[in-house]
Structures are given as structure tokens and as C-alpha cells.
Design an enzyme around this catalytic site. Sequence first.
Site, mmCIF file in Angstrom:
data_model
loop_
_atom_site.group_PDB
_atom_site.id
_atom_site.type_symbol
_atom_site.label_atom_id
_atom_site.label_comp_id
_atom_site.label_asym_id
_atom_site.label_seq_id
_atom_site.Cartn_x
_atom_site.Cartn_y
_atom_site.Cartn_z
ATOM 1 N N CYS A 146 10.003 30.574 92.267
ATOM 2 C CA CYS A 146 9.003 30.630 91.186
ATOM 3 C C CYS A 146 9.005 31.972 90.456
ATOM 4 O O CYS A 146 8.882 32.011 89.225
ATOM 5 C CB CYS A 146 7.627 30.308 91.747
ATOM 6 S SG CYS A 146 7.300 31.027 93.348
ATOM 7 N N HIS A 260 1.378 33.286 89.230
ATOM 8 C CA HIS A 260 1.920 34.550 89.731
ATOM 9 C C HIS A 260 2.008 35.565 88.588
ATOM 10 O O HIS A 260 2.418 35.228 87.474
ATOM 11 C CB HIS A 260 3.354 34.360 90.241
ATOM 12 C CG HIS A 260 3.474 33.564 91.515
ATOM 13 N ND1 HIS A 260 2.396 33.160 92.278
ATOM 14 C CD2 HIS A 260 4.590 33.125 92.173
ATOM 15 C CE1 HIS A 260 2.834 32.499 93.343
ATOM 16 N NE2 HIS A 260 4.156 32.456 93.298
HETATM 17 N N1 NAP Z 1 4.185 26.073 95.692
HETATM 18 C C1 NAP Z 1 4.961 26.633 94.793
HETATM 19 O O1 NAP Z 1 4.529 27.338 93.890
HETATM 20 C C2 NAP Z 1 6.446 26.389 94.826
HETATM 21 C C3 NAP Z 1 7.217 26.915 93.791
HETATM 22 C C4 NAP Z 1 8.596 26.696 93.809
HETATM 23 C C5 NAP Z 1 9.140 25.973 94.830
HETATM 24 N N2 NAP Z 1 8.351 25.490 95.828
HETATM 25 C C6 NAP Z 1 8.996 24.722 96.892
HETATM 26 O O2 NAP Z 1 8.564 23.374 96.789
HETATM 27 C C7 NAP Z 1 8.496 22.799 98.093
HETATM 28 C C8 NAP Z 1 7.109 22.231 98.320
HETATM 29 O O3 NAP Z 1 6.156 23.262 98.214
HETATM 30 P P1 NAP Z 1 4.600 22.973 98.147
HETATM 31 O O4 NAP Z 1 3.998 24.272 97.779
HETATM 32 O O5 NAP Z 1 4.305 21.781 97.324
HETATM 33 O O6 NAP Z 1 4.268 22.643 99.699
HETATM 34 P P2 NAP Z 1 3.078 21.791 100.320
HETATM 35 O O7 NAP Z 1 1.868 21.830 99.453
HETATM 36 O O8 NAP Z 1 2.947 22.278 101.713
HETATM 37 O O9 NAP Z 1 3.641 20.285 100.329
HETATM 38 C C9 NAP Z 1 4.670 19.892 101.192
HETATM 39 C C10 NAP Z 1 5.043 18.455 100.913
HETATM 40 O O10 NAP Z 1 6.138 18.125 101.758
HETATM 41 C C11 NAP Z 1 5.812 16.933 102.485
HETATM 42 N N3 NAP Z 1 6.426 16.919 103.797
HETATM 43 C C12 NAP Z 1 6.268 17.828 104.793
HETATM 44 N N4 NAP Z 1 6.957 17.439 105.885
HETATM 45 C C13 NAP Z 1 7.552 16.261 105.562
HETATM 46 C C14 NAP Z 1 8.384 15.348 106.284
HETATM 47 N N5 NAP Z 1 8.750 15.569 107.542
HETATM 48 N N6 NAP Z 1 8.797 14.228 105.632
HETATM 49 C C15 NAP Z 1 8.432 13.980 104.368
HETATM 50 N N7 NAP Z 1 7.643 14.813 103.648
HETATM 51 C C16 NAP Z 1 7.211 15.932 104.253
HETATM 52 C C17 NAP Z 1 4.304 16.987 102.606
HETATM 53 O O11 NAP Z 1 3.829 15.693 102.908
HETATM 54 P P3 NAP Z 1 2.490 15.478 103.797
HETATM 55 O O12 NAP Z 1 1.345 15.693 102.840
HETATM 56 O O13 NAP Z 1 2.613 14.065 104.225
HETATM 57 O O14 NAP Z 1 2.515 16.468 104.895
HETATM 58 C C18 NAP Z 1 3.928 17.460 101.212
HETATM 59 O O15 NAP Z 1 3.988 16.387 100.309
HETATM 60 C C19 NAP Z 1 8.900 23.901 99.065
HETATM 61 O O16 NAP Z 1 10.274 23.808 99.298
HETATM 62 C C20 NAP Z 1 8.611 25.163 98.289
HETATM 63 O O17 NAP Z 1 9.401 26.253 98.709
HETATM 64 C C21 NAP Z 1 7.020 25.663 95.847
#
Ligand code: NAP
Length: 354
Positions: A146, A260
Site C-alpha cells: 500500500c 496512510h
Molecule cells: N489492509 C490493507 O490496507 C492492505 C493493503 C494492501 C494489501 N493488503 C493485503 O491484502 C490481504 C488481505 O488483507 P486485509 O487487510 O483485508 O486482511 P483481513 O481484514 O484480515 O481479511 C483477511 C481475509 O482473508 C480471509 N481468510 C483468512 N484465512 C483464510 C483461509 N484459510 N481461507 C480462506 N480465506 C481466508 C478472511 O476470511 P474470514 O473472514 O473467513 O476469516 C478475510 O476475508 C493481505 O494479503 C494483505 O497483506 C492489505
Amino acid sequence: MLTKLDDTASTLSRRLRTPTPAVAIVGATGAVGVELLQCLERRNFPLSRLRLLASARSAGRTLPFAGREIAVEELGEASFEGIDLALFSAGSGISRQYADAAVRAGAIVVDNSSAFRMHADVPLVVPEVNGAALASHSGIIANPNCVAAIATVALAPLHRAHPIRRLNIATYQSASGAGAAAMEELRESTAAYLRGESYRPRILPHPYAFNFFSHNAEMDQESGYNGEELKVIAETRRILGADELPVGVTCIRVPVLRAHGMAITATFDEAVTPEKARGLLADAPGLKLVDDRGANRFPMPSEASGQDDVLVGRIRKDLGDPSGRSIALFVVGDQLLKGAALNAVQIAEALLVR
Ligand SMILES: NC(=O)c1ccc[n+]([C@@H]2O[C@H](COP(=O)([O-])OP(=O)(O)OC[C@H]3O[C@@H](n4cnc5c(N)ncnc54)[C@H](OP(=O)(O)O)[C@@H]3O)[C@@H](O)[C@H]2O)c1
């Protein structure tokens, strides 16, 4: 990676195989996943079908999309049958485990995790900056970190006009960058603090309410840089096409829910005036100038949140460099949008058959 796919790579289409693709979101219930749904709806992405995937914990839950409720399904190897576009946002472990299955099923994967970002055959793309890189891929396209995505939107217009020779970045990163659970921890711990109660952090390593701390990514003991900082360095170089660019960075987690901020100092190969820099940034895609010295009004997370544009301001000469070749700026972007979901959907739009 992708060695298994080498045989099929040459036959893969560089664009989506249909103008109305069937789309899957992996991690649909997460902080980024929910924004992906909203971006697809808001931008009228021409999908024919939408499949929402998450862990077994979420199976059966429904999420709203375009006036209806769609049930979340548990992710599995067979989830990608008939899917043309798979937007992954469930962490790098899930991407490593399932991206190949999606590609084998004929989908193009746009991956929000860090799993493939530095793989030579996986383009790392910010469409306004290096969209041409989409011309060559093997089924997987990486969405950048990000900070790198937001910073490069602001840096690319400058870099195109005057090559950047050195960068220094200090970040102010919000809770949502660590996912939905970290946002909840910020809300809960702040409420507990205001009630005078103790709160034991579960997601982040330190007390978050009315505090800030060095980014929670794993620390490299030898270099003293954490994983987030190392990603920012490597990915900023890759997106700008400047492999050797010296980049110094300090990443800090601040108690803000969303968006951010980053203080950036860029040194160019020649003197660049703040007026010249402002002119270049004013006309650039994906950017909005917020640079009102009279009103002391510059980019803020409260104004960047929910906005597609990255805000840029405090454009001034860096007094730490008497040569006149360095410009300081302050940039704030909604990292759930330009730093994740919006950028992924913009990549998908660029892949549509025209
Ligand atoms: N947040 C940011 O600003 C941002 C920016 C750039 C990139 N990212 C990347 O995007 C990704 C997600 O980030 P996030 O912030 O959205 O995280 P998050 O809010 O923790 O969401 C994680 C997601 O992954 C799912 N998940 C977890 N374990 C799983 C499994 N075993 N099988 C299938 N689905 C599973 C979760 O489903 P459940 O609800 O069912 O647990 C949820 O939908 C990460 O790789 C992160 O590095 C995030």
C-alpha cells in the site's frame, strides 16, 4: 514460482477471455475484500457472476452487492471453475496455496498479497505509473504494497520529468493496513482507554490507543529494517523501473483507522523548484493537490478516507539539501482503495477485452 505454469503460459490470454467476466473475490469478508466488492459495484465493473470466498468461519454469511445479498463460500481447490478473474486478498499463504489453481482454471489472478510481487514473471502494477507492464504476464498480476502504490502515484510524474536519484520516506500508517481485526482493536482499545480500563492487545504488539509504534512487520535483526520497510524499498524501485534507486524508509503505525500518510523527500538529478513540482503533480492522474499554505491545510487521513485520489501537498524545497535538487512533500492515500482494492479493480479494468 510459475514453473508449473510455464507450459501453459504461452497460451494464456493477456486480457480477460470475455467482456463480462465471472469474478471471484478470495478474502471477501476482510478489510480489503469488502472494499473490492464496493469498488466493483461503484465502478460498474461488467461482471457476469460474482463468487465470494473466505474461510470456513464465514461460510454462509452474506455480503451486499448491487442491491442483493451474496452468500460467502468456503475457499477450496474447486472454487475457480468457470471463473475468469480472481481477486485475491486473504494473505500471502492463501495466495501461494490457491493462485495456481485459479490460473489452471483459466482465470487471471490479481493478487493483493506480497506472495508474488518480486517474481520476474509477475508484473507489479500501478496502472497510472507502469500500466504497460500488464502486456506481459503468466496469469498472475501483483498489486503492490500500500505505501509503495500510494507513494509511486505521487512520485511517477516527478520521476518522468526529472529522474529521482534518492528517496527518503517516513510513513504514518493506519490500523486498517493490518486488516479488519486491527481496526476493531483500535476502536476497542480507545474505548477502554477512555473508560480508564486496561486493554490487552491481541492483534498488534503494543498498546494502540493514543500511542504509535514502529511497524509491526517482522524485524530483520541484521539490517534493523522491518518487513514493511523492505517491501517499500523493493517495490518502489520495481514500480518506478529504478532498480538501484537508493531509498531510505521508516514505517510507523499510528492510531488512525484508515489512510496512510507519508513524508517524502525526493532528490533529483538536477535542481527542481517547488513550483515546477506542483505543476507536474497538479495535472497527474490519480492525484489531488491539497497544498494551501495560507490556511495551513494539507493532506489528512480524514479527507483521504474513501477517496480514490491520492492527496499531495506541503510541496517545498528540502532545506536539508542546499543544492536545490531535493523536494519535500506530504502524501496521504486511502490504502484500502489506492493501496489495495481500487488499484486491483483498475488493473482488472485494464484487462477487459475491448
Ligand atoms: N489492509 C490493507 O490496507 C492492505 C493493503 C494492501 C494489501 N493488503 C493485503 O491484502 C490481504 C488481505 O488483507 P486485509 O487487510 O483485508 O486482511 P483481513 O481484514 O484480515 O481479511 C483477511 C481475509 O482473508 C480471509 N481468510 C483468512 N484465512 C483464510 C483461509 N484459510 N481461507 C480462506 N480465506 C481466508 C478472511 O476470511 P474470514 O473472514 O473467513 O476469516 C478475510 O476475508 C493481505 O494479503 C494483505 O497483506 C492489505
